[in-house]
Design an enzyme around this catalytic site. Structure first.
Site, short mmCIF file in Angstrom:
data_model
loop_
_atom_site.label_atom_id
_atom_site.label_comp_id
_atom_site.label_asym_id
_atom_site.label_seq_id
_atom_site.Cartn_x
_atom_site.Cartn_y
_atom_site.Cartn_z
N ARG A 65 38.90 40.12 45.65
CA ARG A 65 39.89 40.24 44.24
C ARG A 65 39.20 41.19 43.35
NH1 ARG A 65 41.68 35.80 40.02
NH2 ARG A 65 43.52 36.57 39.40
N HIS A 69 41.12 44.28 41.26
CA HIS A 69 41.17 44.20 39.96
C HIS A 69 40.47 45.51 39.23
CE1 HIS A 69 43.28 40.31 38.71
NE2 HIS A 69 43.48 40.66 40.05
N HIS A 194 45.67 37.63 50.34
CA HIS A 194 45.92 36.28 50.04
C HIS A 194 45.89 35.13 51.33
CE1 HIS A 194 48.12 37.80 46.13
NE2 HIS A 194 46.96 37.78 46.09
#
Ligand code: HEM
Ligand SMILES: *[C@@H]1O[C@H](CO)[C@@H](O)[C@H](O)[C@H]1NC(C)=O
Ligand SMILES: *[C@@H]1O[C@H](CO)[C@@H](O)[C@H](O)[C@H]1NC(C)=O
Ligand SMILES: *[C@@H]1O[C@H](CO)[C@@H](O)[C@H](O)[C@H]1NC(C)=O
Ligand SMILES: *[C@@H]1O[C@H](CO)[C@@H](O)[C@H](O)[C@H]1NC(C)=O
Ligand SMILES: *[C@@H]1O[C@H](CO)[C@@H](O)[C@H](O)[C@H]1NC(C)=O
Ligand SMILES: *[C@@H]1O[C@H](CO)[C@@H](O)[C@H](O)[C@H]1NC(C)=O
Ligand SMILES: *[C@@H]1O[C@H](CO)[C@@H](O)[C@H](O)[C@H]1NC(C)=O
Ligand SMILES: *[C@@H]1O[C@H](CO)[C@@H](O)[C@H](O)[C@H]1NC(C)=O
Ligand SMILES: *[C@@H]1O[C@H](CO)[C@@H](O)[C@H](O)[C@H]1NC(C)=O
Ligand SMILES: *[C@@H]1O[C@H](CO)[C@@H](O)[C@H](O)[C@H]1NC(C)=O
Ligand SMILES: CC(=O)N[C@H]1CO[C@H](CO)[C@@H](O)[C@@H]1O
Length: 329
Positions: A65, A69, A194
């Site tokens: 992640r 980001h 995810h």
């Protein structure tokens, strides 16, 4: 029908344009950029991370992640790692409040600096770390392009402007990806990140309590799953509790994410939304078949490489810092 996004036939014109656009950045990144300037750096990074992953099986999700980001924030240039005394950096933005793994990247950077001072960027270490995170959790092994340099300006607004919302529908999500020169296919493929990790209740509690403002739930939630989530969160104001994004297999990189989505057990609205559009739903359905795993792995590797090209700085643009998390004001 299931082949639509696999072959991207309805998106082919868009793809031609986007692939042409992406090749500008591609020309500057290379496989093995550090072959001569820091030989063995990729093994050095992998070895240290494998030890960290073994000690904390939730860390791979954090590092995957973190790269996402950073890339979406304002390009894959490690500006997510920069700190601000007055709270104006990317990492100070709300969507970053639960991003994890900053210390792991800094520790790896220190090891790399000891071997090759001021040669390897923080942004490349983040791309390698995401790759190693995916492979450690039994996902695909892919090579990362390197040669990124780090930025020195980090703005909270960039994170707020570019990170997709957890309640977005397919139109909205596809738009956020298109802004980064990524396709709808990249979106449905990369959403499967995810398959790892967790979300905190505020990221999905709107689906449990007061979904439309009438004290209701998102009707697309499986009723038993919703009951479990409600029990864990215990109300709309819980900010501390977490739930796995893929309840089927939260620490294994596999098709469990698509199985969860297909059975209405997607945690985030953005995950559930993939069933609401015919193209993305067809992709999800195709990926519920265990024999599709090789296609998924190949697709994921391609899309990660595409994501790793967003807004990169190369050549003489940007810098190589000694530490990643310096203050910029
Ligand atoms: C499609 C748009 C996306 C949205 C709306 C989205 C949103 C979110 C949200 C809300 C969380 C939970 C944050 C929390 O409550 O702690 C999360 C977690 C996560 N996201 Fe995404 N995400 C998206 C795409 C991606 C992509 C492209 C990747 C990586 C390639 C990714 C990797 C992850 C991972 C691994 C976690 C778990 C982190 C952890 O366990 O600490 N996401 N995402
Ligand atoms: C997308 O591609 C265009 C055209 O090559 C380029 O100008 C732009 O910087 C790219 N955007 C990102 C976020 O990489
Ligand atoms: C680095 O070495 C690998 C393996 O030999 C090779 O595939 C790659 O093209 C090299 N890259 C550069 C930039 O020299
Ligand atoms: C990926 O993981 C497999 C084991 O699952 C391992 O054999 C392989 O060496 C790893 N490859 C890379 C590039 O890390
Ligand atoms: C998606 O969400 C946007 C913004 O909320 C909305 O304007 C649009 O109508 C929605 N599209 C679909 C297909 O639901
Ligand atoms: C997806 O469709 C369901 C109805 O099946 C709806 O409740 C939900 O709001 C939709 N999701 C999004 C993000 O639009
Ligand atoms: C649900 O949302 C509506 C509209 O935002 C609000 O008026 C109402 O007070 C909310 N109900 C609860 C129980 O939070
Ligand atoms: C709900 O939680 C129970 C107990 O942990 C579990 O056995 C069950 O599979 C869960 N159901 C769903 C639909 O997630
Ligand atoms: C799964 O894929 C295999 C190979 O393509 C196919 O033969 C089989 O019918 C599929 N199963 C389902 C349930 O779709
Ligand atoms: C930021 O980097 C640019 C070059 O990319 C350089 O010109 C500038 O001086 C740097 N600013 C700071 C504060 O380091
Ligand atoms: C934060 O600090 C920077 C650099 O000192 C300054 O330019 C900026 O205006 C400050 N922002 C706020 C909101 O105080
Ligand atoms: C790691 C980090 O700096 N997280 C920050 C993200 O943004 C929130 C506020 O929106 C801060 O409270 C966190 O400290």
């Amino acid at each position: 029908m299931a082949a639509s996004l696999l072959q991207s036939s309805s998106l082919s014109l868009l793809l031609v344009v986007l692939v042409a656009a992406a090749s500008t950045a591609r020309a500057q990144l290379q496989y093995g950029f550090y072959n001569t300037t820091c030989p063995g750096v990729e093994d050095l990074v992998r070895t240290e991370l494998l030890a960290k992953f073994a000690a904390d099986v939730t860390l791979p999700a954090g590092l995957l992640r973190l790269h996402f980001h950073d890339c979406f924030g304002a390009g894959c240039d490690a500006t997510l790692l920069l700190k601000s005394h007055n709270g104006t950096a990317q990492r100070d933005a709300d969507p970053n409040s639960t991003v994890r793994g900053y210390e792991a990247i800094e520790a790896v950077k220190a090891t790399v600096e000891a071997a090759c001072p001021l040669v390897v960027s923080c942004a490349d270490i983040m791309a390698m770390a995401a790759r190693d995170a995916v492979n450690f959790t039994q996902g695909p092994a892919y090579q990362v392009e390197t040669g990124r340099r780090d930025g020195n300006v980090s703005r909270k607004e960039d994170a707020l402007r570019f990170l997709p919302p957890a309640d977005g529908n397919v139109t909205v999500l596809t738009h956020y990806f298109a802004v980064q020169n990524l396709t709808m296919k990249d979106m449905v493929v990369l959403s499967a990140a995810h398959t790892l990790g967790v979300a905190h209740c505020p990221s999905f509690s709107a689906r449990l309590y007061n979904y439309t403002g009438a004290g209701d739930q998102d009707p697309s939630l499986d009723a038993d799953y919703a009951k479990n989530l409600t029990a864990v969160c215990g109300g709309p104001s819980n900010v501390a509790s977490v739930q796995p994004l893929d309840a089927v297999s939260p620490t294994t990189f596999d098709l469990g994410y698509y199985q969860s989505v297909a059975t209405h057990r997607a945690l985030l609205g953005s995950d559930a939304a993939l069933l609401n559009d015919s193209l993305t739903a067809a992709y999800v359905q195709f990926m519920t078949n265990a024999s599709s795993v090789d296609t998924f792995f190949a697709d994921f590797a391609v899309s990660m490489i595409n994501m790793g090209r967003i807004g990169v700085r190369t050549g003489t643009d940007g810098e190589i810092r000694a530490t990643c998390q310096v203050y910029v004001d």
